[in-house]
Each structure stands twice: as C-alpha cells, then as structure tokens.
Design a protein around this motif. Structure first.
Motif, PDB file in Angstrom:
ATOM      1  N   THR A   2      -5.964  28.670  24.016  1.00 17.53           N
ATOM      2  CA  THR A   2      -4.809  29.204  24.753  1.00 17.53           C
ATOM      3  C   THR A   2      -3.599  29.507  23.879  1.00 17.53           C
ATOM      4  OG1 THR A   2      -3.831  27.037  25.193  1.00 17.53           O
ATOM      5  CG2 THR A   2      -5.481  27.850  26.787  1.00 17.53           C
ATOM      6  N   GLY A   3      -3.601  29.023  22.657  1.00 19.55           N
ATOM      7  CA  GLY A   3      -2.438  29.202  21.797  1.00 19.55           C
ATOM      8  C   GLY A   3      -1.339  28.176  22.038  1.00 19.55           C
ATOM      9  N   GLU A   4      -1.607  27.192  22.907  1.00 14.19           N
ATOM     10  CA  GLU A   4      -0.616  26.152  23.139  1.00 14.19           C
ATOM     11  C   GLU A   4      -0.347  25.415  21.829  1.00 14.19           C
ATOM     12  OE1 GLU A   4      -0.012  21.928  25.546  1.00 14.19           O
ATOM     13  OE2 GLU A   4      -1.755  23.152  26.025  1.00 14.19           O
ATOM     14  N   GLU A   5       0.922  25.104  21.588  1.00 18.20           N
ATOM     15  CA  GLU A   5       1.309  24.376  20.386  1.00 18.20           C
ATOM     16  C   GLU A   5       1.686  22.943  20.736  1.00 18.20           C
ATOM     17  OE1 GLU A   5       4.377  26.520  18.341  1.00 18.20           O
ATOM     18  OE2 GLU A   5       2.965  28.043  17.652  1.00 18.20           O
ATOM     19  N   HIS A  56      -1.434   9.383  23.708  1.00 16.94           N
ATOM     20  CA  HIS A  56      -1.881   9.790  25.046  1.00 16.94           C
ATOM     21  C   HIS A  56      -1.591  11.276  25.278  1.00 16.94           C
ATOM     22  CE1 HIS A  56      -3.071   5.807  26.279  1.00 16.94           C
ATOM     23  NE2 HIS A  56      -1.916   5.327  25.816  1.00 16.94           N
ATOM     24  N   GLU A  57      -0.408  11.743  24.853  1.00 22.90           N
ATOM     25  CA  GLU A  57      -0.071  13.160  24.984  1.00 22.90           C
ATOM     26  C   GLU A  57      -0.968  14.012  24.096  1.00 22.90           C
ATOM     27  OE1 GLU A  57       4.121  13.883  24.465  1.00 22.90           O
ATOM     28  OE2 GLU A  57       4.611  12.093  25.625  1.00 22.90           O
ATOM     29  N   LEU A  58      -1.290  13.516  22.905  1.00 28.63           N
ATOM     30  CA  LEU A  58      -2.183  14.241  22.010  1.00 28.63           C
ATOM     31  C   LEU A  58      -3.582  14.337  22.611  1.00 28.63           C
ATOM     32  CD1 LEU A  58      -2.697  15.688  19.352  1.00 28.63           C
ATOM     33  CD2 LEU A  58      -2.958  13.453  18.253  1.00 28.63           C
ATOM     34  N   ALA A  59      -4.068  13.260  23.211  1.00 25.16           N
ATOM     35  CA  ALA A  59      -5.379  13.280  23.867  1.00 25.16           C
ATOM     36  C   ALA A  59      -5.384  14.285  25.015  1.00 25.16           C
ATOM     37  CB  ALA A  59      -5.737  11.881  24.368  1.00 25.16           C
ATOM     38  N   ALA A  60      -4.299  14.352  25.788  1.00 29.30           N
ATOM     39  CA  ALA A  60      -4.208  15.321  26.884  1.00 29.30           C
ATOM     40  C   ALA A  60      -4.199  16.747  26.335  1.00 29.30           C
ATOM     41  CB  ALA A  60      -2.956  15.055  27.724  1.00 29.30           C
ATOM     42  N   PHE A  61      -3.526  16.967  25.211  1.00 27.41           N
ATOM     43  CA  PHE A  61      -3.522  18.276  24.551  1.00 27.41           C
ATOM     44  C   PHE A  61      -4.945  18.689  24.192  1.00 27.41           C
ATOM     45  CE2 PHE A  61      -3.706  20.405  20.414  1.00 27.41           C
ATOM     46  CZ  PHE A  61      -3.019  21.591  20.678  1.00 27.41           C
ATOM     47  N   TYR A  62      -5.716  17.769  23.583  1.00 29.06           N
ATOM     48  CA  TYR A  62      -7.100  18.077  23.223  1.00 29.06           C
ATOM     49  C   TYR A  62      -7.948  18.356  24.460  1.00 29.06           C
ATOM     50  CZ  TYR A  62      -6.464  16.935  18.282  1.00 29.06           C
ATOM     51  OH  TYR A  62      -6.074  16.921  16.971  1.00 29.06           O
ATOM     52  N   ALA A  63      -7.711  17.621  25.544  1.00 27.67           N
ATOM     53  CA  ALA A  63      -8.456  17.856  26.782  1.00 27.67           C
ATOM     54  C   ALA A  63      -8.156  19.255  27.331  1.00 27.67           C
ATOM     55  CB  ALA A  63      -8.119  16.792  27.818  1.00 27.67           C
ATOM     56  N   ARG A  64      -6.882  19.670  27.291  1.00 24.86           N
ATOM     57  CA  ARG A  64      -6.528  21.025  27.730  1.00 24.86           C
ATOM     58  C   ARG A  64      -7.158  22.067  26.818  1.00 24.86           C
ATOM     59  NH1 ARG A  64      -1.573  18.458  28.234  1.00 24.86           N
ATOM     60  NH2 ARG A  64      -0.676  19.521  26.422  1.00 24.86           N
ATOM     61  N   ALA A  65      -7.167  21.787  25.515  1.00 30.65           N
ATOM     62  CA  ALA A  65      -7.770  22.731  24.568  1.00 30.65           C
ATOM     63  C   ALA A  65      -9.252  22.919  24.862  1.00 30.65           C
ATOM     64  CB  ALA A  65      -7.571  22.245  23.135  1.00 30.65           C
ATOM     65  N   GLY A  92       0.827  -1.202   0.000  1.00 35.74           N
ATOM     66  CA  GLY A  92       0.000   0.000   0.000  1.00 35.74           C
ATOM     67  C   GLY A  92       0.859   1.248   0.000  1.00 35.74           C
ATOM     68  N   VAL A  93       0.263   2.334   0.411  1.00 36.42           N
ATOM     69  CA  VAL A  93       0.945   3.620   0.428  1.00 36.42           C
ATOM     70  C   VAL A  93       1.103   4.047   1.884  1.00 36.42           C
ATOM     71  CG1 VAL A  93       0.858   6.035  -0.309  1.00 36.42           C
ATOM     72  CG2 VAL A  93      -0.040   4.241  -1.805  1.00 36.42           C
ATOM     73  N   ILE A  94       2.328   4.384   2.244  1.00 40.33           N
ATOM     74  CA  ILE A  94       2.614   4.883   3.588  1.00 40.33           C
ATOM     75  C   ILE A  94       2.800   6.391   3.478  1.00 40.33           C
ATOM     76  CG2 ILE A  94       4.182   4.797   5.570  1.00 40.33           C
ATOM     77  CD1 ILE A  94       2.806   2.108   4.959  1.00 40.33           C
ATOM     78  N   GLY A  95       2.132   7.114   4.348  1.00 38.40           N
ATOM     79  CA  GLY A  95       2.289   8.561   4.401  1.00 38.40           C
ATOM     80  C   GLY A  95       2.758   8.976   5.779  1.00 38.40           C
ATOM     81  N   THR A  96       3.687   9.918   5.820  1.00 38.54           N
ATOM     82  CA  THR A  96       4.105  10.495   7.091  1.00 38.54           C
ATOM     83  C   THR A  96       3.758  11.975   7.062  1.00 38.54           C
ATOM     84  OG1 THR A  96       6.354  11.001   6.345  1.00 38.54           O
ATOM     85  CG2 THR A  96       5.997   8.843   7.369  1.00 38.54           C
ATOM     86  N   LEU A  97       3.149  12.436   8.137  1.00 37.20           N
ATOM     87  CA  LEU A  97       2.770  13.842   8.265  1.00 37.20           C
ATOM     88  C   LEU A  97       3.392  14.417   9.519  1.00 37.20           C
ATOM     89  CD1 LEU A  97      -1.060  13.651   7.518  1.00 37.20           C
ATOM     90  CD2 LEU A  97       0.656  14.764   6.092  1.00 37.20           C
ATOM     91  N   THR A  98       3.971  15.586   9.401  1.00 39.82           N
ATOM     92  CA  THR A  98       4.416  16.323  10.575  1.00 39.82           C
ATOM     93  C   THR A  98       3.824  17.709  10.491  1.00 39.82           C
ATOM     94  OG1 THR A  98       6.473  16.962   9.481  1.00 39.82           O
ATOM     95  CG2 THR A  98       6.563  15.042  10.919  1.00 39.82           C
ATOM     96  N   GLY A  99       3.618  18.288  11.652  1.00 35.20           N
ATOM     97  CA  GLY A  99       3.045  19.619  11.691  1.00 35.20           C
ATOM     98  C   GLY A  99       2.887  20.102  13.104  1.00 35.20           C
ATOM     99  N   THR A 100       2.061  21.118  13.244  1.00 30.55           N
ATOM    100  CA  THR A 100       1.821  21.725  14.542  1.00 30.55           C
ATOM    101  C   THR A 100       0.335  21.963  14.713  1.00 30.55           C
ATOM    102  OG1 THR A 100       3.952  22.846  14.404  1.00 30.55           O
ATOM    103  CG2 THR A 100       2.401  23.679  16.038  1.00 30.55           C
ATOM    104  N   LEU A 101      -0.156  21.617  15.888  1.00 26.29           N
ATOM    105  CA  LEU A 101      -1.512  21.969  16.288  1.00 26.29           C
ATOM    106  C   LEU A 101      -1.399  23.145  17.244  1.00 26.29           C
ATOM    107  CD1 LEU A 101      -2.889  18.414  17.129  1.00 26.29           C
ATOM    108  CD2 LEU A 101      -3.277  19.719  15.043  1.00 26.29           C
ATOM    109  N   THR A 102      -2.241  24.158  17.079  1.00 23.83           N
ATOM    110  CA  THR A 102      -2.257  25.317  17.969  1.00 23.83           C
ATOM    111  C   THR A 102      -3.681  25.501  18.459  1.00 23.83           C
ATOM    112  OG1 THR A 102      -0.511  26.351  16.643  1.00 23.83           O
ATOM    113  CG2 THR A 102      -1.698  27.768  18.197  1.00 23.83           C
TER     114      THR A 102
END
Length: 150
Positions: free
Chosen positions: A100-103, A130-139, A86-96
């Motif tokens: 609060t403006g937390e990145e 898990h860290e991403l879920a905590a980020f969304y909870a803080r958001a 299949g096709v493998i994709g890698t994505l990097t970026g930033t959520l803000t």
C-alpha cells in the motif's frame, strides 16, 4: 625486523558500525561477514519474525527476509556507543509497505555482544512493538491503517 604481518583488529564499535553500514546498503554478504556463524538474535515476540534466532543464515532468512518481504527498509540514522557491558546501537528509519505504500517510522535499540571481530549476540528492542506488528499485519493484508486501499 620481523617478517610477520601485523593484524589490525576492529574495535567492537567498529564491527557494529560495519554491520549497520552493510544493512543500510542492503549488502547481505557484508552483513554476514560481521556476524558470528552462530549469532543469536533476540527479537520482540510480538513481531512476525519475533523470538530467538540462531545462526547467520537464519538471521538473513527469518529476520531480514521477513522484514524486507513486507516492506522496503530505509535506515536514516545509526548511532553506536561502546561501553563496558557491550555495544549499544540505535537505528532509526522508515518502513514502506510493498502493498500500500504505508510508511512506518522505525526506532530500535540493540545491545550487541562482539567477540573476536564478529557480533555474537544481538538483543533487539523496538520503541513500539505492538504498533509495528499491526503495521506488518496491514502490509500482509494489503490494507492501510485497517482499511482497504482504493
């Protein structure tokens, strides 16, 4: 000489590159055009939009809508690799966060099944769900790293 039009088909990797390009631009019609009407997207269960989702509209509402409801999404790099599985994709970026403006640095690996010029299935893996879920909870709570903004 034949009067038939020759159809040019995209390779599976080109389909995924087009999907990522549309995502990076926030082009929802462009995203929809690359997805099969019954696309299946499997997101990490820890996330607010986690689980298995089926259908283009569900993808846009449940996944993109949730992600963008909490934070601005900026894709800084997308790589696509095509292989026999299949096709493998890698994505990097930033959520803000909007609140609060937390990145948060976003790193994802996706395995795409592409058939007949559209993405039929996407298995999504995040580097730190898990860290991403905590980020969304803080958001959602309007806090930064567990503390109220001043």
């Amino acid at each position: 000489m034949s009067n038939q039009m020759k159809t040019v088909t995209e390779s599976p990797a080109e389909v995924v590159r087009g999907l990522y390009d549309a995502l990076g631009k926030g082009d929802v019609p462009g995203v929809l055009a690359k997805l099969d009407p019954e696309v299946i997207v499997d997101e990490p269960a820890q996330l607010p939009y986690g689980g298995v989702h089926q259908g283009r509209e569900v993808f846009v509402e449940s996944i993109l809508g949730a992600m963008m409801g909490y934070a601005k999404v900026a894709i800084t790099d997308a790589q696509v690799f095509e292989g026999p599985a299949g096709v493998i994709g890698t994505l990097t970026g930033t959520l803000t966060t909007h609140t609060t403006g937390e990145e948060f640095p976003l790193t994802m690996v996706e395995i795409h099944q592409v058939e007949d010029g559209t993405v039929r299935k996407i298995d999504v893996y995040t580097k730190n769900p898990h860290e991403l879920a905590a980020f969304y909870a803080r958001a959602e709570a309007g806090t930064r790293c567990g503390k109220r903004p001043e």
